[in-house]
Design a protein around this motif. Structure first.
Motif, PDB file in Angstrom:
ATOM      1  N   ASN A 177      29.079   0.146 -10.940  1.00 15.58           N
ATOM      2  CA  ASN A 177      28.628   0.066 -11.474  1.00 15.58           C
ATOM      3  C   ASN A 177      27.126  -1.337 -11.048  1.00 15.58           C
ATOM      4  OD1 ASN A 177      27.572  -0.754 -14.281  1.00 15.58           O
ATOM      5  ND2 ASN A 177      27.733  -3.020 -14.549  1.00 15.58           N
ATOM      6  N   THR A 178      27.119  -0.501  -9.248  1.00 15.54           N
ATOM      7  CA  THR A 178      25.672   0.262  -8.543  1.00 15.54           C
ATOM      8  C   THR A 178      25.160   0.894  -8.322  1.00 15.54           C
ATOM      9  OG1 THR A 178      26.932  -2.131  -8.179  1.00 15.54           O
ATOM     10  CG2 THR A 178      25.333  -1.098  -6.737  1.00 15.54           C
ATOM     11  N   TYR A 179      24.130   1.032  -8.191  1.00 18.14           N
ATOM     12  CA  TYR A 179      22.951   1.949  -7.427  1.00 18.14           C
ATOM     13  C   TYR A 179      23.179   1.586  -5.975  1.00 18.14           C
ATOM     14  CZ  TYR A 179      21.354   4.227 -12.232  1.00 18.14           C
ATOM     15  OH  TYR A 179      21.565   5.126 -13.096  1.00 18.14           O
ATOM     16  N   LYS A 180      23.096   2.862  -5.692  1.00 17.78           N
ATOM     17  CA  LYS A 180      22.649   3.082  -4.087  1.00 17.78           C
ATOM     18  C   LYS A 180      22.047   4.014  -2.625  1.00 17.78           C
ATOM     19  CE  LYS A 180      28.041   1.187  -3.377  1.00 17.78           C
ATOM     20  NZ  LYS A 180      29.058   1.129  -2.650  1.00 17.78           N
ATOM     21  N   ILE A 181      21.525   3.126  -1.861  1.00 14.57           N
ATOM     22  CA  ILE A 181      20.774   4.107  -1.200  1.00 14.57           C
ATOM     23  C   ILE A 181      21.263   3.924   0.087  1.00 14.57           C
ATOM     24  CG2 ILE A 181      18.395   4.790  -0.623  1.00 14.57           C
ATOM     25  CD1 ILE A 181      17.329   2.711  -2.955  1.00 14.57           C
ATOM     26  N   ALA A 182      21.525   5.241   0.778  1.00 13.93           N
ATOM     27  CA  ALA A 182      22.185   4.968   2.244  1.00 13.93           C
ATOM     28  C   ALA A 182      21.116   5.727   3.430  1.00 13.93           C
ATOM     29  CB  ALA A 182      23.222   5.044   2.176  1.00 13.93           C
ATOM     30  N   LYS A 183      20.924   4.620   4.501  1.00 10.03           N
ATOM     31  CA  LYS A 183      20.369   5.480   5.385  1.00 10.03           C
ATOM     32  C   LYS A 183      20.939   5.352   6.179  1.00 10.03           C
ATOM     33  CE  LYS A 183      15.895   5.184   7.724  1.00 10.03           C
ATOM     34  NZ  LYS A 183      14.389   4.644   7.613  1.00 10.03           N
ATOM     35  N   LEU A 184      21.333   7.323   7.365  1.00 11.22           N
ATOM     36  CA  LEU A 184      21.773   7.085   8.462  1.00 11.22           C
ATOM     37  C   LEU A 184      21.350   6.656   9.761  1.00 11.22           C
ATOM     38  CD1 LEU A 184      23.888   8.424  10.139  1.00 11.22           C
ATOM     39  CD2 LEU A 184      22.499  10.793  10.475  1.00 11.22           C
ATOM     40  N   VAL A 185      21.666   5.143  10.536  1.00  8.21           N
ATOM     41  CA  VAL A 185      20.226   4.420  11.389  1.00  8.21           C
ATOM     42  C   VAL A 185      21.350   5.397  12.828  1.00  8.21           C
ATOM     43  CG1 VAL A 185      20.173   2.293  12.384  1.00  8.21           C
ATOM     44  CG2 VAL A 185      20.768   2.719  10.004  1.00  8.21           C
ATOM     45  N   ASN A 206      16.117  -6.326   0.346  1.00  5.12           N
ATOM     46  CA  ASN A 206      16.034  -5.231  -1.123  1.00  5.12           C
ATOM     47  C   ASN A 206      18.152  -4.916  -1.578  1.00  5.12           C
ATOM     48  OD1 ASN A 206      12.314  -4.414  -1.341  1.00  5.12           O
ATOM     49  ND2 ASN A 206      13.975  -4.373   0.877  1.00  5.12           N
ATOM     50  N   SER A 207      18.422  -5.614  -0.535  1.00  6.13           N
ATOM     51  CA  SER A 207      19.944  -5.307  -0.525  1.00  6.13           C
ATOM     52  C   SER A 207      20.479  -6.457  -1.564  1.00  6.13           C
ATOM     53  CB  SER A 207      20.542  -4.839   0.163  1.00  6.13           C
ATOM     54  OG  SER A 207      22.133  -3.959  -0.215  1.00  6.13           O
ATOM     55  N   GLU A 208      21.317  -6.072  -2.421  1.00  2.00           N
ATOM     56  CA  GLU A 208      21.933  -6.939  -3.075  1.00  2.00           C
ATOM     57  C   GLU A 208      23.103  -7.763  -2.360  1.00  2.00           C
ATOM     58  OE1 GLU A 208      23.341 -10.050  -5.953  1.00  2.00           O
ATOM     59  OE2 GLU A 208      21.523  -8.536  -5.848  1.00  2.00           O
ATOM     60  N   THR A 209      24.010  -7.085  -1.515  1.00  2.00           N
ATOM     61  CA  THR A 209      24.187  -6.745  -0.410  1.00  2.00           C
ATOM     62  C   THR A 209      24.357  -7.341   0.692  1.00  2.00           C
ATOM     63  OG1 THR A 209      26.483  -6.573  -2.058  1.00  2.00           O
ATOM     64  CG2 THR A 209      27.025  -6.653  -0.007  1.00  2.00           C
ATOM     65  N   LYS A 210      24.510  -7.813   1.410  1.00  2.00           N
ATOM     66  CA  LYS A 210      23.293  -8.025   3.082  1.00  2.00           C
ATOM     67  C   LYS A 210      24.970  -8.263   3.858  1.00  2.00           C
ATOM     68  CE  LYS A 210      20.096 -10.575   0.977  1.00  2.00           C
ATOM     69  NZ  LYS A 210      19.692 -10.226   0.146  1.00  2.00           N
ATOM     70  N   VAL A 211      24.673  -7.050   4.560  1.00  2.00           N
ATOM     71  CA  VAL A 211      26.646  -7.094   5.468  1.00  2.00           C
ATOM     72  C   VAL A 211      25.593  -6.832   6.907  1.00  2.00           C
ATOM     73  CG1 VAL A 211      28.491  -7.272   4.006  1.00  2.00           C
ATOM     74  CG2 VAL A 211      27.017  -4.664   4.448  1.00  2.00           C
ATOM     75  N   PRO A 212      26.519  -7.102   7.889  1.00  2.00           N
ATOM     76  CA  PRO A 212      25.800  -6.572   9.320  1.00  2.00           C
ATOM     77  C   PRO A 212      26.215  -4.967   9.228  1.00  2.00           C
ATOM     78  CG  PRO A 212      26.990  -7.939   9.824  1.00  2.00           C
ATOM     79  CD  PRO A 212      27.334  -7.953   8.405  1.00  2.00           C
ATOM     80  N   PHE A 213      25.074  -4.380  10.113  1.00  2.00           N
ATOM     81  CA  PHE A 213      25.626  -2.907  10.069  1.00  2.00           C
ATOM     82  C   PHE A 213      26.577  -2.308  11.001  1.00  2.00           C
ATOM     83  CE2 PHE A 213      20.840  -1.908   9.212  1.00  2.00           C
ATOM     84  CZ  PHE A 213      20.938  -2.148   8.335  1.00  2.00           C
ATOM     85  N   SER A 214      27.310  -1.644  10.788  1.00  2.00           N
ATOM     86  CA  SER A 214      28.781  -1.272  11.872  1.00  2.00           C
ATOM     87  C   SER A 214      28.817   0.154  11.799  1.00  2.00           C
ATOM     88  CB  SER A 214      29.731  -1.936  11.718  1.00  2.00           C
ATOM     89  OG  SER A 214      30.327  -1.642  10.238  1.00  2.00           O
ATOM     90  N   TYR A 215      29.064   0.479  12.928  1.00  2.00           N
ATOM     91  CA  TYR A 215      30.206   2.019  13.070  1.00  2.00           C
ATOM     92  C   TYR A 215      30.742   2.121  12.253  1.00  2.00           C
ATOM     93  CZ  TYR A 215      26.487   3.030  16.848  1.00  2.00           C
ATOM     94  OH  TYR A 215      25.205   2.923  17.338  1.00  2.00           O
ATOM     95  N   GLN A 216      30.740   3.477  11.591  1.00  2.00           N
ATOM     96  CA  GLN A 216      32.512   4.212  11.411  1.00  2.00           C
ATOM     97  C   GLN A 216      32.183   5.421  11.768  1.00  2.00           C
ATOM     98  OE1 GLN A 216      30.338   2.491   7.263  1.00  2.00           O
ATOM     99  NE2 GLN A 216      32.452   1.495   7.063  1.00  2.00           N
ATOM    100  N   LYS A 217      33.983   5.329  11.185  1.00  2.00           N
ATOM    101  CA  LYS A 217      34.654   7.383  11.315  1.00  2.00           C
ATOM    102  C   LYS A 217      35.061   7.331  10.228  1.00  2.00           C
ATOM    103  CE  LYS A 217      39.296   5.092  12.166  1.00  2.00           C
ATOM    104  NZ  LYS A 217      40.286   5.531  12.943  1.00  2.00           N
TER     105      LYS A 217
END
Length: 703
Positions: A333-341, A294-305
């Motif tokens: 100019n982009t809608y985003k949805i973020a989920k805490l994995v 479903n996402s336009e941008t497909k990048v590997p999930f990574s941990y961020q501080k």
């Protein structure tokens, strides 16, 4: 520079790598854009140098080769448009440079012989690029073992192995740069500085002049008090023709743009779609698959501080529970949805070493994987990591340090590498695959402990609907139909769109103010006649464009009518100068000193101290070449005639000169001047060769 270091500063390294492809070191970065008429040439020739045609096919092959090199730097990814344009420009420069110099070298019979080539590519007195590629960083000298091992591997490589072509291009560049070096030495060895020149230079920099002046500035005469005639323009133009030489054809056009950007209705529809998607995301049990689908941008999930996320996420995700979904929200100019994995404590920094095995050098992914597995077994059996890194790693930057990458924080490495380094434990040896190949990683140490989060993000760009695009296109098409029977400006006013200028555009430009990736419009402009309106509506991004060609500036000396606007201010000052010279001459007539001139002319006496000929700047006004030159050619105490300058008209009196101490080191002064001459000569010689070669540039009709 090592590949992992490249990850820390991608763009800087890319520029260095691309520039390093230049065939001739002394002309790297030289821009050659001599233009020709779009209608000249033929369908296969992209340029002509000294009568020799440059085939488009050959040019395109070289562009593809350069672009491939850049893609390697990007790990196989696509090259940004700006860098693609740079690759085309760099290739053009190289091909023109090579053609020009090859003719000169052939005429002079300058060559690099077989024995000399062996020396350049050997370990005793190598070319700097060989020393850089196969050198010991501690000594700066070539490591014979490393060089010989490479040559042995090259000898055993298959005929179609890419390494053979890269080595051929590499060595060819070294030989060509050596030829160019010989040519420059031949020219610069003919430069000579005599004692008189050294003395003049010394005095120009050290002799001081003290004087007083009275000035009548051009700004004091109102512009509306000056009437310019055709004769005034012609007089100035005839005296300054050399300034109006156009090195390449330039064209100016104006255009209107009808916006096809997303409408309010498009935004409402997109918001409804992502609202529905957000509910599905909350219920999803496979976040990775959901993002892929479903996402336009497909990048590997990574941990961020904390601090690495967008501010809106940074403020909520570190206090949220696993599975929490934020959004939809609009980012740019982009809608985003973020989920805490996931959320956990993780090291702040890692010290690690690696050995990189690239598929290109190993002969494919399978062989690279097998080689990495074999090296790990050797490490598990106790073999030295540093020794194996030096021998096998394709990342030469870190290999020289035994594979060490030093200490790095999150965000410094590609996601796969970072995950292995931060999620493992001290002493672990792991194999991971990234866009660069297979990494054998050894975790040396981990320091600190901070909370990090892993997010799954679905993004949906806000795009215009087909109806919005169709409506904008219809307006542009209607404008195009109407303008055929009426005035461009009048139709633009009627349509409610501004007429925008694109001034002095060259034939290979990609962008114009207000429009990016505007090649179709520019290509049309270089095939049109003055006054033509485009015969189609151009789609440029989310804009629909109609253009009209207004000006053609051909290569060569531009006619007066084309330069009139740019010389108007200078011509006006020239006319003012005649008036002010007459006024100052009248004030000077009968005056015995500068104070009397000032009183009659309505000016004031301004004293000036310690001016040198080499820096002809008048304090408070700026460069005044004619004035300072006249001062140094005058006798003290003598009232000068009026002098026309950059900012006004002057009358002056020299108080005196302060002569410098006698020149004691003539040899050093000559050496300094010679060095300056050599530096100027390298560029100057090539400019002269370009003029002689009569370079014609037909790229506008191909790119």
């Amino acid at each position: 520079m090592g590949i992992m270091n490249f990850l820390r500063n991608k763009m800087g390294t890319i520029l260095v790598a691309v520039i390093g492809l230049a065939l001739f070191a002394f002309i790297a970065g030289e821009v050659i854009q001599y233009g020709g008429s779009f209608l000249s040439g033929d369908n296969t020739t992209i340029g002509v140098v000294a009568g020799e045609k440059i085939p488009y096919e050959k040019f395109n092959e070289n562009v593809e080769r350069t672009t491939a090199q850049m893609q390697q730097q990007y790990g196989g990814g696509s090259v940004p448009p700006q860098m693609a344009a740079y690759a085309q420009e760099q290739t053009w420069n190289q091909m023109i440079s090579r053609t020009i110099l090859e003719k000169e070298l052939k005429n002079l019979n300058l060559v690099v012989g077989t024995d000399e080539t062996k020396v350049l590519l050997g370990d005793r007195n190598p070319h700097p690029q060989i020393a850089q590629a196969f050198g010991d960083p501690q000594t700066g000298k070539v490591d014979p073992a490393k060089l010989n091992q490479f040559k042995a591997n090259l000898q055993n490589a298959k005929a179609d192995d890419p390494i053979r072509e890269r080595w051929r291009a590499f060595t060819e560049g070294i030989i060509e740069s050596k030829k160019a070096e010989k040519y420059v030495v031949l020219v610069t060895n003919g430069l000579y500085v005599n004692s008189l020149e050294a003395k003049d230079d010394y005095e120009a920099k050290n002799k001081l002049a003290n004087f007083k002046y009275v000035a009548l500035e051009y700004a004091a005469v109102p512009d509306n008090k000056v009437t310019l005639t055709d004769g005034d323009y012609q007089e100035y133009y005839d005296a300054h023709k050399s300034l109006f030489k156009n090195k390449q054809e330039l064209r100016s056009f104006e255009y209107v743009a009808f916006s096809g950007a997303p409408s309010k209705a498009d935004s409402v529809a997109a918001k409804a779609e992502v609202d529905k998607l957000a509910q599905e995301f909350k219920a999803s049990n496979n976040d990775s698959l959901f993002v892929q689908l479903n996402s336009e941008t497909k990048v590997p999930f990574s941990y961020q501080k904390k601090g690495q996320l967008e501010p809106v996420l940074d403020s909520v995700m570190f206090n949220a529970s696993k599975g929490f979904v934020y959004g939809p929200y609009l980012s740019g100019n982009t809608y985003k949805i973020a989920k805490l994995v996931d959320s956990r404590l993780s090291p702040d920094s890692v010290t690690a070493s690696h050995i990189l095995i690239t598929p290109a050098e190993a002969g494919g992914d399978d062989k690279a994987q097998a080689k990495a597995d074999s090296i790990k077994k050797l490490l598990d059996s106790g073999r030295s990591f540093a020794d194996l890194a030096t021998t096998f790693s394709s990342d030469k930057g870190s290999a020289e340090k035994g594979g060490s990458l030093g200490t790095f924080g999150r965000g410094a490495m590609v996601p796969e590498f970072e995950a292995a380094a931060f999620n493992g434990s001290k002493g672990d040896i792991k194999i991971v695959k990234s866009q660069f190949g297979f990494h054998i990683i050894r975790i040396e140490n981990q320091k600190g402990s901070s909370q990090v989060v892993k997010l799954a993000i679905v993004d949906k760009p806000l795009t215009a609907s087909s109806s919005t695009q169709s409506a904008a296109y219809s307006k542009a098409q209607a404008f195009l139909g109407n303008v055929a029977n009426g005035d461009f400006d009048a139709q633009a006013k009627k349509a409610g769109v501004p007429v925008l200028p694109a001034t002095d555009v060259n034939g290979v430009a990609s962008n114009i103010p207000g429009l990016e990736n505007a090649r179709p419009v520019i290509k049309w402009a270089f095939g049109a006649d003055k006054g033509d309106v485009s015969n189609e509506v151009f789609s440029v991004g989310d804009q629909f464009v109609v253009a009209r060609l207004t000006t053609i500036k051909p290569e060569g000396i531009l006619p007066l009518e084309l330069v009139k606007p740019q010389i108007e201010a200078a011509v006006r000052n020239k006319v003012k100068a005649k008036q002010l010279i007459e006024k100052l001459a009248g004030a000077r007539n009968g005056a015995s000193n500068l104070a009397q001139v000032a009183q009659k002319a309505g000016g004031k006496v301004v004293p000036v101290q310690n001016i040198v000929f080499a820096n002809p700047v008048l304090p408070g006004l700026g460069p005044e070449y004619s004035l300072i030159g006249s001062v140094f050619g005058s006798q003290p105490g003598k009232l000068s005639n009026p002098v026309e300058g950059q900012m006004g008209v002057y009358v002056f009196t020299v108080d005196g000169f302060v002569k410098p101490a006698p020149l004691t080191n003539m040899v050093k002064t000559k050496e300094q001047i010679s060095q300056e001459l050599v530096q100027r000569a390298q560029g100057g010689v090539f400019e002269a060769l370009k003029d002689k070669a009569n370079v014609k540039d037909y790229r506008a009709k191909f790119l």
